[in-house]
Design an enzyme around this catalytic site. Structure first.
Site, PDB file in Angstrom:
ATOM      1  N   ASP A 173       0.813  -1.219   0.000  1.00 39.00           N
ATOM      2  CA  ASP A 173       0.000   0.000   0.000  1.00 39.00           C
ATOM      3  C   ASP A 173       0.846   1.268   0.000  1.00 39.00           C
ATOM      4  O   ASP A 173       1.973   1.280   0.481  1.00 39.00           O
ATOM      5  CB  ASP A 173      -0.935   0.010   1.219  1.00 39.00           C
ATOM      6  CG  ASP A 173      -0.187  -0.039   2.538  1.00 39.00           C
ATOM      7  OD1 ASP A 173       0.826  -0.767   2.602  1.00 39.00           O
ATOM      8  OD2 ASP A 173      -0.587   0.639   3.485  1.00 39.00           O
ATOM      9  N   GLU A 174       0.279   2.310  -0.532  1.00 33.65           N
ATOM     10  CA  GLU A 174       0.790   3.676  -0.453  1.00 33.65           C
ATOM     11  C   GLU A 174       2.293   3.827  -0.670  1.00 33.65           C
ATOM     12  O   GLU A 174       3.021   4.272   0.208  1.00 33.65           O
ATOM     13  CB  GLU A 174       0.400   4.287   0.899  1.00 33.65           C
ATOM     14  CG  GLU A 174      -1.102   4.386   1.090  1.00 33.65           C
ATOM     15  CD  GLU A 174      -1.473   5.159   2.338  1.00 33.65           C
ATOM     16  OE1 GLU A 174      -1.735   6.357   2.228  1.00 33.65           O
ATOM     17  OE2 GLU A 174      -1.508   4.540   3.423  1.00 33.65           O
TER      18      GLU A 174
END
Length: 346
Positions: A173-174
């Site tokens: 993620d991210e």
């Protein structure tokens, strides 16, 4: 319950942020019991993030031998941050297994790796040298051939703690490269970690950020995808538009053959900050969840493109720290209780 009802029953679980806030074995055991009592089947421990590498690691020289002890809590002498020992993590996995709650450890890479990178750069001369090859800023460098072997070594410290057939979460993620339409380095990296875990008789789960629509055919389809946000909750409207253009929807993932866990940011995220726990906000959240959310609603409050596939196998409520150490462990347990009760009743 009829056989047809059993066939359509969705799995439920809890994602607990152990990086922004440390939770003791006793506290996590309490959450495991809460998941079990609510009919849930798993708890994912988000052990690493930018704020903390929250578990023992020989590779990163964060060990119980080198730590400062305070009761049953271990503190890294350099970072001053608490972490779980491998023995403690194993005890939680066993504790959950006895209660039919799978404990899923998450080692988050290649993004959200600031704490990991810091330990790598400061733990030894050898690691400091390696950091120049496998990191870029506060992330891991997926262009380096040495990155995947390093992360496999890291994951290898924990695979033996799990039961055969259980999941390990690899993050995804991210991270900064998630705006590229095609991500061959990410595809190769993801598949390498998944196949390593599969050889260890384990399954892989990851966040949806690491998947691009154009790459779906190339990514191993046996990876379980935890879907939290279509656009990553970015403040930049241009980034939001871009993410929604190149990232797959949850239904598109199901259609491509991936199983998913719906972790809808809007309805299912509890962020431990004062505003969350105002009485009016708690009541609003509970009513909103009851009236407007079900496991098919995955994109904020959008009720048009529903996830109706049987491959959308369940959901997860999350407890995330605010990074400010606003509440003690016991306060978090108490203040999040109404949210967990409402979710598991849903």
């Amino acid at each position: 319950m009829t056989q047809s009802a059993q066939a359509t029953k969705k799995s439920k679980g809890l994602i607990l942020d152990n990086a922004r806030q440390y939770y003791s074995v006793k506290t996590i055991q309490g959450f495991i019991r809460r998941v079990h009592a609510g009919g849930g089947t798993f708890i994912q421990l988000h052990l690493t993030d930018d704020h903390r590498y929250g578990v023992e690691s020989k590779t990163l020289n964060q060990t119980t031998k080198n730590a400062r002890h305070k009761g049953s809590v271990y503190y890294n002498r350099k970072t001053k941050l608490a972490f779980l020992s491998k023995k403690q993590l194993r005890s939680l996995i066993v504790y959950g297994h006895k209660r039919h709650v799978e404990v899923i450890p998450e080692i988050d890479t290649p993004g959200h790796a600031k704490a990991l990178v810091k330990l790598l750069k400061t733990s030894s001369a050898t690691n400091k040298k390696l950091a120049k090859k496998v990191t870029t800023g506060n992330e891991l460098n997926l262009r380096s051939a040495k990155t995947a072997p390093f992360v496999k070594k890291l994951l290898g410290e924990y695979v033996g703690l799990l039961y055969r057939g259980q999941h390990m979460a690899i993050g995804g993620d991210e991270y900064s490269a998630s705006t590229a339409t095609h991500q061959p380095n990410t595809v190769k990296y993801t598949n390498t970690l998944n196949r390593y875990l599969n050889k260890k008789h384990l399954k892989t789960t990851m966040w949806n950020d690491g998947l691009m629509r154009a790459d779906l055919k190339k990514i191993d389809h046996n990876i379980l995808i935890t879907y939290w946000s279509y656009d990553g909750e970015n403040d930049d409207p241009k980034q939001v538009k871009l993410h929604r253009k190149i990232r797959p929807t949850l239904p598109q993932l199901n259609k491509a053959g991936f199983q998913t866990i719906n972790a809808n940011f809007w309805y299912l995220y509890i962020i431990t900050k004062p505003a969350t726990f105002k009485k009016s906000n708690v009541n609003y959240w509970k009513n909103d969840l009851k009236k407007n959310w079900n496991v098919q609603v995955w994109d904020k409050t959008n009720h048009k493109d529903l996830a109706k596939s049987s491959k959308n196998i369940g959901s997860a409520i999350s407890i995330w720290g605010d990074g400010e150490k606003t509440y003690s462990q016991s306060q978090v347990v108490s203040k999040t209780a109404p949210f967990l009760t409402a979710y598991f009743k849903q």
